[in-house]
Scaffold this motif. Structure first.
Motif, PDB file in Angstrom:
ATOM      1  N   TYR A  13      57.916  42.903  15.581  1.00 52.83           N
ATOM      2  CA  TYR A  13      58.978  41.936  15.375  1.00 52.83           C
ATOM      3  C   TYR A  13      60.100  42.313  16.315  1.00 52.83           C
ATOM      4  CZ  TYR A  13      56.839  39.823  11.299  1.00 52.83           C
ATOM      5  OH  TYR A  13      55.982  39.144  10.465  1.00 52.83           O
ATOM      6  N   GLU A  14      60.787  41.299  16.845  1.00 49.88           N
ATOM      7  CA  GLU A  14      61.827  41.534  17.835  1.00 49.88           C
ATOM      8  C   GLU A  14      63.116  40.817  17.446  1.00 49.88           C
ATOM      9  OE1 GLU A  14      58.739  41.637  21.627  1.00 49.88           O
ATOM     10  OE2 GLU A  14      59.956  39.824  21.296  1.00 49.88           O
ATOM     11  N   VAL A  23      63.174  46.445  17.975  1.00 48.88           N
ATOM     12  CA  VAL A  23      61.795  46.125  17.604  1.00 48.88           C
ATOM     13  C   VAL A  23      61.355  46.886  16.357  1.00 48.88           C
ATOM     14  CG1 VAL A  23      61.091  45.528  19.957  1.00 48.88           C
ATOM     15  CG2 VAL A  23      60.847  47.875  19.165  1.00 48.88           C
ATOM     16  N   ALA A  24      60.442  46.259  15.628  1.00 46.98           N
ATOM     17  CA  ALA A  24      59.791  46.897  14.481  1.00 46.98           C
ATOM     18  C   ALA A  24      58.290  46.725  14.692  1.00 46.98           C
ATOM     19  CB  ALA A  24      60.229  46.246  13.173  1.00 46.98           C
ATOM     20  N   TYR A  25      57.622  47.830  14.970  1.00 43.80           N
ATOM     21  CA  TYR A  25      56.192  47.799  15.248  1.00 43.80           C
ATOM     22  C   TYR A  25      55.380  47.744  13.955  1.00 43.80           C
ATOM     23  CZ  TYR A  25      57.384  49.092  20.006  1.00 43.80           C
ATOM     24  OH  TYR A  25      57.896  49.104  21.274  1.00 43.80           O
ATOM     25  N   TYR A  26      54.285  47.027  14.009  1.00 37.49           N
ATOM     26  CA  TYR A  26      53.392  46.902  12.856  1.00 37.49           C
ATOM     27  C   TYR A  26      51.964  46.701  13.333  1.00 37.49           C
ATOM     28  CZ  TYR A  26      53.022  41.906  13.811  1.00 37.49           C
ATOM     29  OH  TYR A  26      52.762  40.706  14.416  1.00 37.49           O
ATOM     30  N   HIS A  37      57.079  51.812  12.953  1.00 38.85           N
ATOM     31  CA  HIS A  37      58.241  52.350  13.671  1.00 38.85           C
ATOM     32  C   HIS A  37      59.265  51.246  13.909  1.00 38.85           C
ATOM     33  CE1 HIS A  37      60.476  54.987  16.321  1.00 38.85           C
ATOM     34  NE2 HIS A  37      60.404  54.103  17.301  1.00 38.85           N
ATOM     35  N   THR A  38      60.527  51.582  13.733  1.00 39.07           N
ATOM     36  CA  THR A  38      61.633  50.677  14.054  1.00 39.07           C
ATOM     37  C   THR A  38      62.467  51.338  15.136  1.00 39.07           C
ATOM     38  OG1 THR A  38      61.677  49.858  11.780  1.00 39.07           O
ATOM     39  CG2 THR A  38      63.631  49.451  13.114  1.00 39.07           C
ATOM     40  N   GLU A  39      62.797  50.553  16.153  1.00 43.84           N
ATOM     41  CA  GLU A  39      63.525  51.094  17.296  1.00 43.84           C
ATOM     42  C   GLU A  39      64.690  50.187  17.670  1.00 43.84           C
ATOM     43  OE1 GLU A  39      62.124  51.815  21.799  1.00 43.84           O
ATOM     44  OE2 GLU A  39      60.848  52.703  20.255  1.00 43.84           O
ATOM     45  N   VAL A  75      61.970  51.300   7.176  1.00 48.97           N
ATOM     46  CA  VAL A  75      61.494  50.160   6.369  1.00 48.97           C
ATOM     47  C   VAL A  75      61.409  50.571   4.903  1.00 48.97           C
ATOM     48  CG1 VAL A  75      59.605  48.531   5.990  1.00 48.97           C
ATOM     49  CG2 VAL A  75      60.283  49.134   8.328  1.00 48.97           C
ATOM     50  N   ALA A  76      60.897  51.756   4.622  1.00 45.77           N
ATOM     51  CA  ALA A  76      60.810  52.240   3.238  1.00 45.77           C
ATOM     52  C   ALA A  76      62.199  52.338   2.612  1.00 45.77           C
ATOM     53  CB  ALA A  76      60.107  53.599   3.206  1.00 45.77           C
TER      54      ALA A  76
END
Length: 90
Positions: A13-14, A23-26, A37-39, A75-76
């Motif tokens: 997600y961007e 970004v949040a990778y999934y 991971h969130t960056e 995210v948690a």
């Protein structure tokens, strides 16, 4: 600031803020989205960008009828602080 966008090809997600991209990778797994991971670029930190990104991502997961696995600590923690998203947890 634009809206949160699901870039399926990149598995993330961007959220664009100015010239920067958060970004949040999934990856999808068994009908869920596993967030890994969130960056957020250093220049954007402390502005609530990551929270806005994750809120948009979780809202999209809900709209798709998907559950969420928060392998990413941000995210948690976000879900812990926002109980309205706990129903998404697997």
């Amino acid at each position: 600031m634009t809206t949160v966008h699901d870039n399926k090809a990149q598995g993330r997600y961007e959220l664009t803020a100015g010239d920067a991209l958060a970004v949040a990778y999934y990856h999808p797994q068994d009908g869920c989205l596993v967030f890994t991971h969130t960056e957020v670029p250093r220049a954007l930190r402390g502005q609530g960008i990551a929270s806005r990104l994750i809120e948009g991502a979780l809202d999209d997961a809900r709209a798709q009828g998907r559950c969420v696995v928060p392998a990413c600590s941000f995210v948690a923690d976000f879900i812990d602080r926002h109980p309205q998203y706990r129903d998404l947890l697997r």
